[in-house]
Motif scaffolding. Structure first.
Motif, PDB file in Angstrom:
ATOM      1  N   ASN A 140     -12.996 -26.786 -30.162  1.00 45.11           N
ATOM      2  CA  ASN A 140     -12.454 -25.333 -30.395  1.00 45.11           C
ATOM      3  C   ASN A 140     -11.519 -25.195 -31.703  1.00 45.11           C
ATOM      4  N   TYR A 141     -11.650 -24.224 -32.195  1.00 45.59           N
ATOM      5  CA  TYR A 141     -10.547 -23.961 -33.366  1.00 45.59           C
ATOM      6  C   TYR A 141     -10.117 -22.542 -33.091  1.00 45.59           C
ATOM      7  N   LEU A 142      -8.825 -22.265 -33.751  1.00 44.87           N
ATOM      8  CA  LEU A 142      -8.049 -21.186 -33.798  1.00 44.87           C
ATOM      9  C   LEU A 142      -7.675 -20.967 -34.998  1.00 44.87           C
ATOM     10  N   PHE A 143      -7.847 -19.915 -35.637  1.00 48.64           N
ATOM     11  CA  PHE A 143      -7.437 -19.624 -37.098  1.00 48.64           C
ATOM     12  C   PHE A 143      -6.066 -18.558 -36.907  1.00 48.64           C
ATOM     13  N   LEU A 144      -5.160 -19.050 -37.131  1.00 46.06           N
ATOM     14  CA  LEU A 144      -3.921 -18.213 -37.094  1.00 46.06           C
ATOM     15  C   LEU A 144      -3.415 -17.799 -38.378  1.00 46.06           C
ATOM     16  N   CYS A 145      -3.518 -16.515 -38.615  1.00 42.92           N
ATOM     17  CA  CYS A 145      -3.335 -16.175 -39.893  1.00 42.92           C
ATOM     18  C   CYS A 145      -2.044 -15.298 -40.130  1.00 42.92           C
ATOM     19  N   LEU A 146      -1.270 -15.773 -41.032  1.00 44.99           N
ATOM     20  CA  LEU A 146       0.018 -15.062 -41.130  1.00 44.99           C
ATOM     21  C   LEU A 146       0.229 -14.165 -42.246  1.00 44.99           C
ATOM     22  N   ASP A 147       1.106 -13.134 -42.527  1.00 41.23           N
ATOM     23  CA  ASP A 147       1.514 -12.429 -43.306  1.00 41.23           C
ATOM     24  C   ASP A 147       2.214 -13.478 -44.556  1.00 41.23           C
ATOM     25  N   HIS A 148       2.283 -12.778 -45.913  1.00 35.68           N
ATOM     26  CA  HIS A 148       3.075 -13.522 -46.843  1.00 35.68           C
ATOM     27  C   HIS A 148       4.415 -13.210 -46.553  1.00 35.68           C
ATOM     28  N   GLY A 149       5.272 -14.243 -46.218  1.00 31.78           N
ATOM     29  CA  GLY A 149       6.512 -14.167 -45.743  1.00 31.78           C
ATOM     30  C   GLY A 149       6.781 -13.473 -44.404  1.00 31.78           C
ATOM     31  N   PRO A 150       6.224 -13.922 -43.261  1.00 32.99           N
ATOM     32  CA  PRO A 150       6.265 -13.651 -42.046  1.00 32.99           C
ATOM     33  C   PRO A 150       7.628 -13.425 -41.400  1.00 32.99           C
ATOM     34  N   THR A 151       7.595 -12.361 -40.555  1.00 33.23           N
ATOM     35  CA  THR A 151       9.237 -12.408 -39.955  1.00 33.23           C
ATOM     36  C   THR A 151       9.377 -13.194 -38.943  1.00 33.23           C
ATOM     37  N   ASP A 152      10.600 -13.312 -38.522  1.00 35.93           N
ATOM     38  CA  ASP A 152      10.992 -14.195 -37.201  1.00 35.93           C
ATOM     39  C   ASP A 152      10.286 -13.876 -35.929  1.00 35.93           C
ATOM     40  N   GLU A 153      10.190 -12.250 -36.123  1.00 28.11           N
ATOM     41  CA  GLU A 153       9.196 -11.998 -34.660  1.00 28.11           C
ATOM     42  C   GLU A 153       7.820 -12.387 -34.902  1.00 28.11           C
ATOM     43  N   ALA A 154       7.309 -12.453 -35.803  1.00 30.64           N
ATOM     44  CA  ALA A 154       5.820 -12.937 -36.175  1.00 30.64           C
ATOM     45  C   ALA A 154       5.778 -14.303 -35.925  1.00 30.64           C
ATOM     46  N   LEU A 155       6.643 -14.899 -36.368  1.00 27.01           N
ATOM     47  CA  LEU A 155       6.533 -16.536 -36.157  1.00 27.01           C
ATOM     48  C   LEU A 155       6.597 -16.889 -34.783  1.00 27.01           C
ATOM     49  N   ALA A 156       7.570 -16.084 -33.975  1.00 30.00           N
ATOM     50  CA  ALA A 156       7.902 -16.364 -32.595  1.00 30.00           C
ATOM     51  C   ALA A 156       6.351 -15.883 -31.887  1.00 30.00           C
ATOM     52  N   TRP A 157       5.899 -14.842 -32.205  1.00 29.30           N
ATOM     53  CA  TRP A 157       4.487 -14.794 -31.528  1.00 29.30           C
ATOM     54  C   TRP A 157       3.627 -15.395 -31.884  1.00 29.30           C
ATOM     55  N   ALA A 158       3.475 -16.228 -33.072  1.00 28.98           N
ATOM     56  CA  ALA A 158       2.462 -17.366 -33.547  1.00 28.98           C
ATOM     57  C   ALA A 158       2.879 -18.505 -32.656  1.00 28.98           C
ATOM     58  N   CYS A 159       3.915 -18.736 -32.340  1.00 28.87           N
ATOM     59  CA  CYS A 159       4.258 -19.976 -31.564  1.00 28.87           C
ATOM     60  C   CYS A 159       3.962 -19.884 -30.140  1.00 28.87           C
ATOM     61  N   LYS A 160       3.976 -18.688 -29.421  1.00 24.37           N
ATOM     62  CA  LYS A 160       3.274 -18.419 -28.251  1.00 24.37           C
ATOM     63  C   LYS A 160       1.781 -18.514 -28.360  1.00 24.37           C
ATOM     64  N   VAL A 161       1.256 -17.855 -29.442  1.00 23.28           N
ATOM     65  CA  VAL A 161      -0.308 -18.175 -29.544  1.00 23.28           C
ATOM     66  C   VAL A 161      -0.751 -19.530 -29.731  1.00 23.28           C
ATOM     67  N   VAL A 162       0.090 -20.464 -30.382  1.00 20.97           N
ATOM     68  CA  VAL A 162      -0.307 -21.834 -30.489  1.00 20.97           C
ATOM     69  C   VAL A 162      -0.192 -22.502 -28.995  1.00 20.97           C
ATOM     70  N   GLU A 163       1.173 -22.159 -28.130  1.00 19.88           N
ATOM     71  CA  GLU A 163       1.287 -22.673 -27.081  1.00 19.88           C
ATOM     72  C   GLU A 163       0.257 -22.329 -25.753  1.00 19.88           C
ATOM     73  N   ASP A 164      -0.352 -21.037 -25.900  1.00 19.32           N
ATOM     74  CA  ASP A 164      -1.244 -20.506 -25.144  1.00 19.32           C
ATOM     75  C   ASP A 164      -2.560 -21.111 -25.203  1.00 19.32           C
TER      76      ASP A 164
END
Length: 359
Positions: free
Chosen positions: A161-185
């Motif tokens: 299983n692979y997950l591509f987590l695609c982040l904006d250039h200079g992601p915000t704190d909120e975007a990184l918090a969302w990304a953490c939740k995605v990885v944890e899930d």
């Protein structure tokens, strides 16, 4: 007066020497085009990475089609399972660049899953307007704040299983918090993070004083050290970070670092624009070929506009999270359904047999 003449003559000599150096000498830009490529890893599947198409998009946008034509034409022979963009789709964010880029990219609609991220040359409003089309949005499995700046998609290959987590250039704190939740899930997924600006050619995390990347102190927008601290280092199933952005780096470099759990993470810089900018338009595609267990990777760097390889192929190891590309996933719903049907038929048979005996 004599001193002035001497200084002037020296200046003329230096200028002549500078102009005599060929600006496009390919030996100045890493391994030469046309290098022999040998597949060292027994590849079971591949992911394609397309980064920094900005020079092609601005100078000869009609040639962008060739990049994606190549990927589609080699989808089966190279077993390409996903195509990840690395930002700087355009150079000036001009309408003609976006029109050509999206037309070329959309050739993959219904053929291959793909992701797109924004680079510093891609203005936010133009990026969102260009990229939020239905065929792209509908393939995404998650978006932060219902926008295309931070997204994710999953890919299943055999039991890997692979997950591509695609982040904006200079992601915000909120975007990184969302990304953490995605990885944890998704603890059983091998997470590959893509973001435009992350490391330089020496493997150092990018900061505002070294390149054009937002400072972490400005409105909660995060540079590479903040992305590392808030996300990448924290999770043992993040196996790789892939970025672009640095125009003077060797074409592909990879550095292994250690996360908080003792896990190894490959941080990879893919830089096609140096060839495009300083040698000739090449239309580079980086194909990451994976072994069946996902633990060995070889990069094939190909110039689609010149029909040549660039360099012999970088190889590195990954700490894959279980599975094998050749194994067939267990289809539990199907097994349960078939078992239930068999039991039902068996029960009906016994019921009618008992009734017949009573009669």
């Amino acid at each position: 007066m004599k001193r002035f003449v001497c200084v002037a003559l020296c200046a003329l000599v230096l200028c002549a020497a500078f102009l005599a150096v060929p600006a496009s000498a390919e030996t100045d830009y890493g391994a030469p085009l046309g290098a022999e490529y040998t597949q060292a890893v027994d590849a079971a599947f591949s992911f394609a990475f397309v980064g920094d198409t900005q020079i092609v998009a601005y100078k000869e946008p009609e040639k962008l089609d060739v990049i994606y034509d190549y990927i589609i034409a080699n989808k089966d022979t190279k077993n390409i399972k996903f195509v990840a963009g690395l930002g700087d789709i355009t150079d000036k964010s001009e309408a003609f660049e976006w029109d050509a880029a999206i037309k070329a990219i959309r050739q993959m609609d219904g053929v291959l899953p793909y992701s797109l991220i924004r680079g510093n040359h891609d203005e936010m409003l133009f990026f969102r307007k260009a990229v939020e089309y239905d065929s792209y949005v509908n393939q995404l499995e998650g978006m932060h704040n219902d926008t295309v700046f931070n997204t994710y998609q999953t890919v299943r290959i055999g039991t890997l299983n692979y997950l591509f987590l695609c982040l904006d250039h200079g992601p915000t704190d909120e975007a990184l918090a969302w990304a953490c939740k995605v990885v944890e899930d998704h603890p059983k997924h091998n997470v590959i993070v893509t973001t435009h600006g992350y490391i330089n050619k020496a493997g150092q995390l990018l900061t505002p004083d070294t390149t054009t990347i937002p400072p972490s102190t400005t409105n909660g927008i995060n540079d590479a050290p903040a992305i590392w601290d808030q996300l990448v280092r924290k999770y043992e199933n993040i196996v790789m970070v892939v970025c672009g952005h640095i125009g003077t780096a060797p074409e592909i470099v990879s550095y292994e670092v250690t996360g908080d759990h003792g896990n190894k993470i490959q941080q990879v810089l893919v830089n096609p624009q140096r060839v495009d900018r300083y040698y000739k338009l090449a239309g580079m595609v980086a194909l990451f070929h994976f072994s069946a267990d996902g633990k060995q990777v070889q990069v094939e760097n190909y110039a689609t506009l010149l029909d040549q390889h660039y360099g012999p192929g970088l190889t590195f190891s990954l700490e894959s999270v279980g599975g094998n590309a050749y194994e067939t996933p267990v289809n539990y719903p199907l097994i349960i359904g078939v078992s239930a049907a068999v039991l039902l038929l068996l029960g009906c048979g016994i019921f009618f047999l008992l009734r017949r005996k009573k009669a």
